[in-house]
Structure formats: C-alpha cells, structure tokens
Enzyme design. Structure first.
Site, PDB file in Angstrom:
ATOM      1  N   TYR A  32       0.851  -1.185   0.000  1.00 46.22           N
ATOM      2  CA  TYR A  32       0.000   0.000   0.000  1.00 46.22           C
ATOM      3  C   TYR A  32       0.888   1.236   0.000  1.00 46.22           C
ATOM      4  O   TYR A  32       1.757   1.387   0.857  1.00 46.22           O
ATOM      5  CB  TYR A  32      -0.926   0.004   1.235  1.00 46.22           C
ATOM      6  CG  TYR A  32      -1.985   1.077   1.166  1.00 46.22           C
ATOM      7  CD1 TYR A  32      -3.199   0.830   0.533  1.00 46.22           C
ATOM      8  CD2 TYR A  32      -1.758   2.342   1.698  1.00 46.22           C
ATOM      9  CE1 TYR A  32      -4.165   1.818   0.438  1.00 46.22           C
ATOM     10  CE2 TYR A  32      -2.724   3.338   1.610  1.00 46.22           C
ATOM     11  CZ  TYR A  32      -3.928   3.065   0.979  1.00 46.22           C
ATOM     12  OH  TYR A  32      -4.880   4.047   0.891  1.00 46.22           O
ATOM     13  N   PHE A  65      -5.118   9.383  -3.826  1.00 47.08           N
ATOM     14  CA  PHE A  65      -3.854   8.845  -4.365  1.00 47.08           C
ATOM     15  C   PHE A  65      -3.622   7.522  -3.656  1.00 47.08           C
ATOM     16  O   PHE A  65      -3.557   7.464  -2.433  1.00 47.08           O
ATOM     17  CB  PHE A  65      -2.687   9.787  -4.061  1.00 47.08           C
ATOM     18  CG  PHE A  65      -1.342   9.266  -4.520  1.00 47.08           C
ATOM     19  CD1 PHE A  65      -0.668   9.869  -5.579  1.00 47.08           C
ATOM     20  CD2 PHE A  65      -0.736   8.161  -3.906  1.00 47.08           C
ATOM     21  CE1 PHE A  65       0.571   9.390  -6.008  1.00 47.08           C
ATOM     22  CE2 PHE A  65       0.501   7.681  -4.331  1.00 47.08           C
ATOM     23  CZ  PHE A  65       1.155   8.296  -5.382  1.00 47.08           C
ATOM     24  N   GLU A  66      -3.481   6.459  -4.438  1.00 45.48           N
ATOM     25  CA  GLU A  66      -3.181   5.163  -3.844  1.00 45.48           C
ATOM     26  C   GLU A  66      -2.434   4.341  -4.859  1.00 45.48           C
ATOM     27  O   GLU A  66      -2.787   4.350  -6.041  1.00 45.48           O
ATOM     28  CB  GLU A  66      -4.485   4.385  -3.568  1.00 45.48           C
ATOM     29  CG  GLU A  66      -5.057   4.523  -2.212  1.00 45.48           C
ATOM     30  CD  GLU A  66      -6.334   3.688  -2.024  1.00 45.48           C
ATOM     31  OE1 GLU A  66      -6.924   3.189  -3.010  1.00 45.48           O
ATOM     32  OE2 GLU A  66      -6.733   3.548  -0.866  1.00 45.48           O
ATOM     33  N   ILE A  67      -1.394   3.651  -4.415  1.00 45.82           N
ATOM     34  CA  ILE A  67      -0.806   2.611  -5.253  1.00 45.82           C
ATOM     35  C   ILE A  67      -0.891   1.355  -4.401  1.00 45.82           C
ATOM     36  O   ILE A  67      -0.388   1.344  -3.275  1.00 45.82           O
ATOM     37  CB  ILE A  67       0.653   2.919  -5.625  1.00 45.82           C
ATOM     38  CG1 ILE A  67       0.750   4.316  -6.237  1.00 45.82           C
ATOM     39  CG2 ILE A  67       1.169   1.876  -6.614  1.00 45.82           C
ATOM     40  CD1 ILE A  67       2.167   4.774  -6.544  1.00 45.82           C
ATOM     41  N   HIS A  92      -9.713   1.840   4.182  1.00 47.28           N
ATOM     42  CA  HIS A  92      -8.457   1.260   3.663  1.00 47.28           C
ATOM     43  C   HIS A  92      -7.331   1.415   4.674  1.00 47.28           C
ATOM     44  O   HIS A  92      -6.529   0.502   4.882  1.00 47.28           O
ATOM     45  CB  HIS A  92      -8.022   1.987   2.378  1.00 47.28           C
ATOM     46  CG  HIS A  92      -8.852   1.646   1.188  1.00 47.28           C
ATOM     47  ND1 HIS A  92      -8.522   2.086  -0.080  1.00 47.28           N
ATOM     48  CD2 HIS A  92      -9.977   0.917   1.050  1.00 47.28           C
ATOM     49  CE1 HIS A  92      -9.423   1.636  -0.938  1.00 47.28           C
ATOM     50  NE2 HIS A  92     -10.318   0.935  -0.277  1.00 47.28           N
TER      51      HIS A  92
END
Ligand code: GDP
Ligand code: MN
Length: 441
Positions: free
Chosen positions: A262, A330-332, A367
C-alpha cells in the site's frame, strides 16, 4: 515496409499480421526477465500499445500457434485502434506522438499493473487534465494501461478523448448494480433520517447518497471488477489532480521489488462526524479474528489517546482511533491484499454494520485502518517525492535540489501539507515504518 524492417532489426520476435495499418506482435522479453510475455500493437508512427496483461500460458500457446494476431485482437479486447488506422504524417515537420527506439524497447520492464480511475462522464475535462499530468510525469515512458470504471455507461466522446490522451491501452467498465447500489438490508426510513441529520450538521457530502455508494464501492468492490482481475497492482487516479515532478522510477516496480502493498503520499485527519462508530466496529471485528492483526502492524500510527491536530478536528469521543488516514484519492496498491480473505472478512463485517449509509464512512479510513492492522508496517510505503495535489492540499519535496533534479513545478504560495498540524505524516515517520528517502530503495 519500414515497420517490418524495424521489427526485424529489433531484439524480439514478432508474430501475427498487419491490422489496418498497425502491426500486432508478441514481444518475447524473456531474455531480460525470464518470464515476461507481452502482447503489443505497433502503430504506424512506431508508437505502441500493450494489451491488458494476459495470462502467460495463454500467451505462450498463442505464440506457439502463431495465431493470427488480428483475429486475437478482434475477439479478445475492446482496444480502440483508431490511432493505428490514421495515415502516418507525410509532413516531415510532424513528429510521431511517442517515438520509440529499439534501445528503449529493449529496456521495457513492466509490472502487472494498471492506472485506475472511477469517474463520471461529466468529469471529462478534469479526467483529461489528470491523465495529461500522469502521462507527462510518468506513463509516457512506460505505457501502462488505464482502466476506467463508472456506474453508468461511458459516452463515446469520453471513450475517444481518453483513448487519445492515454499512451497505453484503455478499457472501460460498467460497475454491476449490486456492487454499487445501496443494499436492500439498509433500512430506508432510518437512512433518510440519518441523511437529514448529516445535512443539518453541515457534514461534507453528508446529504449525498451517491457519495456513500462510491465510498462503499471503493472500500469493497473496485478490486473485484472484471477488468481488474488479471492485475496485481493499481494506481488510483482521480479527476482534477496533478503531479508536480518527474517520477524517475516505476512505482509499481518499486512496490514489487520491496514487498510493498500500500502506497500513499498524504496522510491527514478524518472528520470524526463521518465515522462515529467505525472504530468500535473494527474492534468488534478484531475480537472475532484476533489472529488477523499483524504482529508488526502500524496500529500505533492510528491509535493514540494524546490529542493531535488542531482542536476543531480532534474527536470528542474517547475512541482510541486518532483519525489518521492515508488520503485515498492517491493510492498505489497490491490488489491481492484487498482480495485476501482477511480484507474481505473485514469489509463484509463493516458493510453489515450499515455505517457506510447511516453514517458516512469514507474509503480512506476504511483502507487505512485495514492496512495499518492487517499489514506489516514495512509493507506500507510513503512516496515522498512525487509532488501531488488534490483540492485543497499539496505535497511536494521541500529540497530545492530535489525539485530541480526532478523538474518539479511547484505552485507558488501553496503550503506543503507534510508537516502542518492536520498532517499525520510526522506521526507516520515516528510510529509507522520510519522516514526513508527514495534513493535508499
Ligand atoms: P472527494 O475527492 O472526496 O471530494 O470526492 P470525489 O467527488 O472526487 O469522488 C471520489 C472519486 O469517486 C472520484 O474519482 C469521482 O470521480 C468518483 N465518483 C464520485 N461519485 C461518483 C458517482 O456517483 N459515480 C461515479 N462513476 N464516480 C463517482
Ligand atoms: Mn476527488
């Protein structure tokens, strides 16, 4: 003929035939990576698109049969080849959009990953702005695919404009009703009463039903959409955002090589009014499944009794949850984390509680709490020097030499949120996996 020459001289074996002016081929990159098989369409201007990742045994089978590539394309993808059908420019002043040289192609190493945007048709101008920024700062060197999701069908105009803006292939998914709509188990009268209260208390998006559907979808369903099933990593992009610096790295590869699951850039405090009972519900869940909590988790990052942040946003409840969360626009992330039994059990437990509707639980705290409890804290990654904004916050490298080296254009007069009072980043440095510079990876 020049394409054929080009392909013959390049270091890979193309198969397949000519499709309307483009050339389809399988690039066998196994010399470099041992396992990577990619399927490409080389367009007439030498730019190329790669198809959404395919199962490698299926690819090998295709490869060994030398199956007509055009046949495969027609039957297996919704790839739009408008571009390939255009005549090449005869005017020598006009350059192809994404020139490729054999040198570059032999260095391509892609992870099994996609850029991902959930959005609405009317957001198209802001979608294009985000795409332009992503392509210019990162993806034009990689050509990762884009997946767009929507609860209604995308318009032809949306599809053609985003296809043209992308330097990788694009695909468009319609979200099944059951993954989006409010479940029947939600009591309609109670729901309506709650909305009224939220409007009265002036909570942001408090009166919105669609926002709640969106938050529940982003919490529990995006990673199981058909178009995402074949991928391992996603990079979430929202309309209207901007990146300020050249990436100078592939964040997917960095995540994979370092076992990260994450990734975030901004962490801040949630509005307590949106999640009065979220933490209690999480605790009930943990009582049922104490074995799910990682023994080296980042729980200290999200729990505290000491007040943090400006007084106005500190929770008035005695919840040990400190409202810190990773800002999820924004998430990877590693899709397999979200598809894990642990995460799914967690999501289902939350969903049954009804708090996505009776309260206004956001996907960001959902999350963040999961990542901070279920993962090892070293599996969470802070991308410190990408430079990013989503209204109303900004983050960017403070170091002038870093900014200059990464060609950052940082808007004048904007404050970097990183160490402001409502930022949780200093807490992440202290109680999370510590402060590390990108060059240390
Ligand atoms: P904010 O960032 O919390 O202010 O909320 P946004 O309006 O940006 O919504 C978050 C994300 O969900 C964005 O990518 C939106 O485009 C998307 N989104 C929000 N509501 C809907 C909706 O009703 N339908 C679809 N398809 N996307 C939505
Ligand atoms: Mn947004």
């Amino acid at each position: 003929n020049s394409i054929l020459e080009y392909l013959t001289n390049a270091k890979f074996q193309p198969v397949g035939g000519v499709i309307s002016g483009g050339m389809a081929g399988i690039l066998d990159l196994h010399l470099k990576t041992a396992t990577t098989w990619l399927f490409y369409v080389i367009k007439q201007d030498f730019s190329f698109v790669h198809l959404p990742s395919l199962n490698s045994s299926r690819l090998k089978e295709l490869y060994s049969q030398s199956l007509e590539a055009s046949h495969y394309l027609d039957n297996n993808t919704n790839l739009i080849l408008q571009e390939a059908r255009l005549k090449p420019a005869t005017n020598s002043y006009v350059k192809p959009r994404f020139p490729l040289h054999s040198k570059q192609i032999s260095h391509i190493h892609l992870e099994n990953a996609t850029l991902l945007m959930l959005c609405r048709n009317w957001e198209l101008p802001e979608v294009l702005k985000s795409m332009r920024s992503m392509e210019d700062k990162f993806n034009r060197d990689y050509h990762y695919p884009w997946v767009f999701l929507n609860d209604v069908n995308f318009t032809g105009d949306f599809i053609s404009q985003t296809t043209n803006m992308a330097t990788g292939p694009t695909s468009y998914g319609l979200i099944p009703e059951n993954d989006w709509n409010t479940p029947d188990s939600i009591n309609k009268t109670r729901y309506a009463e709650c909305l009224k209260d939220y409007i009265k208390n002036d909570v942001i998006y408090g009166g919105s039903r669609s926002y709640r559907n969106m938050c529940r979808f982003n919490s529990g369903f995006f990673f199981r959409q058909d178009l995402l099933l074949s991928y391992d990593y996603y990079f979430r992009v929202e309309p209207g955002i901007e990146y300020f610096c050249d990436f100078q790295m592939d964040p997917f590869r960095l995540m994979k090589d370092n076992g990260k699951k994450y990734g975030f850039v901004i962490s801040l405090l949630e509005y307590p009014d949106t999640i009065p009972t979220l933490w209690d519900t999480v605790e009930d869940f943990l009582h049922e499944h104490p074995e799910y909590q990682n023994t080296d988790s980042a729980v200290d990052f999200i729990t505290t009794k000491e007040p943090i942040g400006p007084k106005t946003v500190v929770s008035t409840t005695d919840s040990p949850y400190n409202m810190c969360h990773f800002w999820s626009n924004f998430e990877i992330g590693d899709l397999n984390f979200f598809r894990s039994k642990e995460y799914l059990d967690y999501f289902n437990y939350l969903s049954q509680n009804g708090g996505f509707y009776y309260e206004r639980w956001g996907d960001a705290p959902v999350h963040s709490i999961a990542a901070s409890l279920l993962l090892n804290k070293d599996e969470i990654m802070h991308f410190e020097d990408i430079g990013y904004t989503h209204t109303p916050f900004f983050t960017f490298p403070d170091s002038l030499s870093m900014r200059s080296g990464k060609r950052c254009l940082v808007p004048e007069g904007e404050k970097n949120i990183d160490i402001l009072a409502h930022s949780c980043l200093p807490r992440w440095w202290r109680y999370g996996s510590g402060k590390r510079f990108m060059r240390e990876y």
